[in-house]
Design an enzyme around this catalytic site. Structure first.
Site, PDB file in Angstrom:
ATOM      1  N   SER A  97       0.768  -1.179  -0.020  1.00 52.79           N
ATOM      2  CA  SER A  97       0.153  -0.032   0.174  1.00 52.79           C
ATOM      3  C   SER A  97       1.001   1.126  -0.157  1.00 52.79           C
ATOM      4  O   SER A  97       2.091   1.233   0.291  1.00 52.79           O
ATOM      5  CB  SER A  97      -0.990   0.085   1.145  1.00 52.79           C
ATOM      6  OG  SER A  97      -1.586  -1.319   1.410  1.00 52.79           O
TER       7      SER A  97
HETATM    8  C1  LIG Z   1      -3.511  -3.958  -0.673  1.00 54.24           C
HETATM    9  S1  LIG Z   1      -3.181  -5.633  -0.249  1.00 54.24           S
HETATM   10  C2  LIG Z   1      -2.429  -5.431   1.515  1.00 54.24           C
HETATM   11  C3  LIG Z   1      -1.105  -4.536   1.718  1.00 54.24           C
HETATM   12  C4  LIG Z   1      -0.292  -5.159   2.874  1.00 54.24           C
HETATM   13  N1  LIG Z   1      -0.965  -4.848   4.153  1.00 54.24           N
HETATM   14  C5  LIG Z   1       1.032  -4.765   2.868  1.00 54.24           C
HETATM   15  O1  LIG Z   1       1.699  -4.267   3.723  1.00 54.24           O
HETATM   16  O2  LIG Z   1       1.666  -5.092   1.878  1.00 54.24           O
HETATM   17  C6  LIG Z   1      -4.418  -6.339  -0.068  1.00 54.24           C
HETATM   18  C7  LIG Z   1      -4.198  -7.795   0.335  1.00 54.24           C
HETATM   19  O3  LIG Z   1      -5.620  -8.575   0.779  1.00 54.24           O
HETATM   20  C8  LIG Z   1      -5.550  -9.852   0.314  1.00 54.24           C
HETATM   21  N2  LIG Z   1      -7.088 -10.143   0.565  1.00 54.24           N
HETATM   22  C9  LIG Z   1      -8.067  -9.928  -0.327  1.00 54.24           C
HETATM   23  N3  LIG Z   1      -9.125 -10.570   0.042  1.00 54.24           N
HETATM   24  C10 LIG Z   1      -8.754 -11.241   1.233  1.00 54.24           C
HETATM   25  C11 LIG Z   1      -9.352 -11.928   2.270  1.00 54.24           C
HETATM   26  N4  LIG Z   1     -10.690 -12.308   2.186  1.00 54.24           N
HETATM   27  N5  LIG Z   1      -8.799 -12.216   3.394  1.00 54.24           N
HETATM   28  C12 LIG Z   1      -7.453 -12.072   3.437  1.00 54.24           C
HETATM   29  N6  LIG Z   1      -6.599 -11.549   2.716  1.00 54.24           N
HETATM   30  C13 LIG Z   1      -7.282 -10.892   1.611  1.00 54.24           C
HETATM   31  C14 LIG Z   1      -5.127  -9.559  -1.083  1.00 54.24           C
HETATM   32  O4  LIG Z   1      -4.532 -11.009  -1.494  1.00 54.24           O
HETATM   33  C15 LIG Z   1      -3.587  -8.737  -0.976  1.00 54.24           C
HETATM   34  O5  LIG Z   1      -2.803  -9.450  -0.572  1.00 54.24           O
END
Ligand SMILES: C[S@@+](CC[C@H](N)C(=O)[O-])C[C@H]1O[C@@H](n2cnc3c(N)ncnc32)[C@H](O)[C@@H]1O
Length: 389
Positions: A97
């Site tokens: 992010s």
């Molecule tokens: C914007 S990224 C997160 C960024 C992260 N916190 C970082 O520091 O890099 C969003 C993440 O949420 C995950 N995601 C999507 N749906 C999800 C779910 N239902 N449960 C857990 N993770 C999920 C995606 O695979 C993705 O890796």
């Protein structure tokens, strides 16, 4: 050549100047090298091809620049299986992010020393590392749905010296085994807030999450959890995150959801809705319409002849669609709609609600979450947002 440490210090200076990086987060930020959480191959928009992503390796200067610019970095496309031609990607499905947004969310979470946190959406592991640096790894649990992404995050966290608990699973269920938490912090947006997040937070705790719909970019929602098992709070600012996998827009080209063949009968009309209010993900009208009209997606097609004309294609991925044609200077616009839902009629009704309510911005919206469901409201829980009555 500028070292990663110098680049990190420059980014920190910029965030500090904007008042986003303060207090106890200064040390945590300085101690977590962002580039250590980037995969060898990241994804960048392809020049001259909107909506297409191409891979970029570590040896390209773009790679290190992205690590220390205030930008989100795409780390996975199309759930790890690039679906465009010649290995190109269409949809970003994991990213590191944007630093200013990460810090804004951490500030909103108002974390005291020793707080226990559940992060939803581990992604690269960068935010889990910041949380670990600030609170201690033993206080941090993070859940990621994609096994490969979770595996990489675990490895990078360990290599960088942190060992929060990284669980592979659906974050919509929370992680009951480590509950309760003082804070649940989602780095992925939710349309429907999973009640598990409220249930696994202590009374007096907070759920901080981007709340939005596939029709608009999300707003940052801060829910206070009460003694009675409900939670309520208001949106403050934009928080452009991808939606939870189970709540996101369908992947792939929109054309497959819009049948414009001769056999697809349409109902044609005109509208005086200002179509300009519906262009771009960030508009206030779109935030309100997204809340009021479920399962709504939109693609904009702009004429490339300099005429300024464009068509808004709206669809629900279940056979209903609408097209609204914009001509510069006109006051009314032609609309066609097709399918079981009168999608344009629904959008127009929601748009009228928004204008009648004084064209509210996203920060006037809030949400109450109970075991039974969620109720969006405007300004106070006493004024629910609904098209009925
Ligand atoms: C914007 S990224 C997160 C960024 C992260 N916190 C970082 O520091 O890099 C969003 C993440 O949420 C995950 N995601 C999507 N749906 C999800 C779910 N239902 N449960 C857990 N993770 C999920 C995606 O695979 C993705 O890796």
């Amino acid at each position: 050549m500028t070292s990663p440490e110098e680049r990190s210090a420059t980014l920190a200076r910029r965030l500090r100047k904007r008042g986003i990086l303060t207090g106890a987060w200064e040390q945590a930020f300085a101690g977590v090298p962002r580039h250590a959480f980037l995969p060898d191959e990241i994804w960048a928009p392809e020049a001259g091809a909107p909506g297409r992503m191409v891979p970029v390796g570590r040896d390209d200067p773009y790679w290190m620049d992205s690590a220390y610019d205030d930008v989100a970095v795409a780390t996975q496309v199309d759930d790890g299986r690039p679906s465009g031609r010649h290995g190109r990607g269409r949809t970003v499905t994991s990213s590191v992010s944007q630093p200013s947004l990460v810090m804004a969310m951490l500030n909103a979470a108002d974390l005291a020393d020793g707080a226990r946190v559940l992060e939803i959406g581990t992604g690269s592991g960068y935010n889990a590392a910041l949380l670990s640096a600030r609170l201690g790894s033993h206080n941090v649990t993070s859940v990621e749905i994609d096994p490969q992404v979770a595996g990489h995050a675990r490895a990078r966290l360990l290599a960088a010296g942190w060992a929060p608990r990284v669980v592979t699973g659906d974050g919509a269920r929370g992680v009951p085994a480590n509950a309760p938490y003082d804070r649940v912090l989602a780095t992925v947006a939710a349309n429907t807030i999973p009640y598990a997040w409220v249930e696994q937070t202590v009374p007096g705790g907070l759920v901080v999450t981007p709340w939005g719909t596939p029709y608009s970019s999300a707003g940052l929602l801060r829910l206070s959890v009460g003694d009675d098992g409900t939670a309520a709070g208001q949106v403050s600012g934009r928080a452009g995150f991808m939606l939870l996998r189970c709540q996101r827009a369908p992947l792939g080209g929109w054309r497959r959801y819009v049948d414009t063949s001769a056999s697809a009968e349409t109902e044609d009309s005109t509208t005086t809705v200002d179509l300009g209010d519906l262009v771009g993900l960030d508009g206030n009208a779109r935030y309100a319409i997204g809340i009021l009209v479920p399962e709504l997606y939109q693609v904009e097609q702009h004429a490339d002849d300099g005429s300024g004309e464009y068509t808004l294609w709206l669809f629900d991925a279940n056979g209903s669609w609408a097209a609204a044609d914009h001509t510069p200077g006109a006051r009314s616009f032609r609309v066609s709609q097709h399918g079981p839902r009168a999608l344009w009629t629904e959008v127009e009704e929601a748009y009228r609600w928004w204008t009648t309510a004084g064209r509210p911005g996203r920060d006037r919206f809030g949400l109450t979450v109970t075991p039974e469901g969620q109720t969006p409201w405007l300004d106070t829980p006493a004024t629910p947002v609904t098209l009925d009555g």
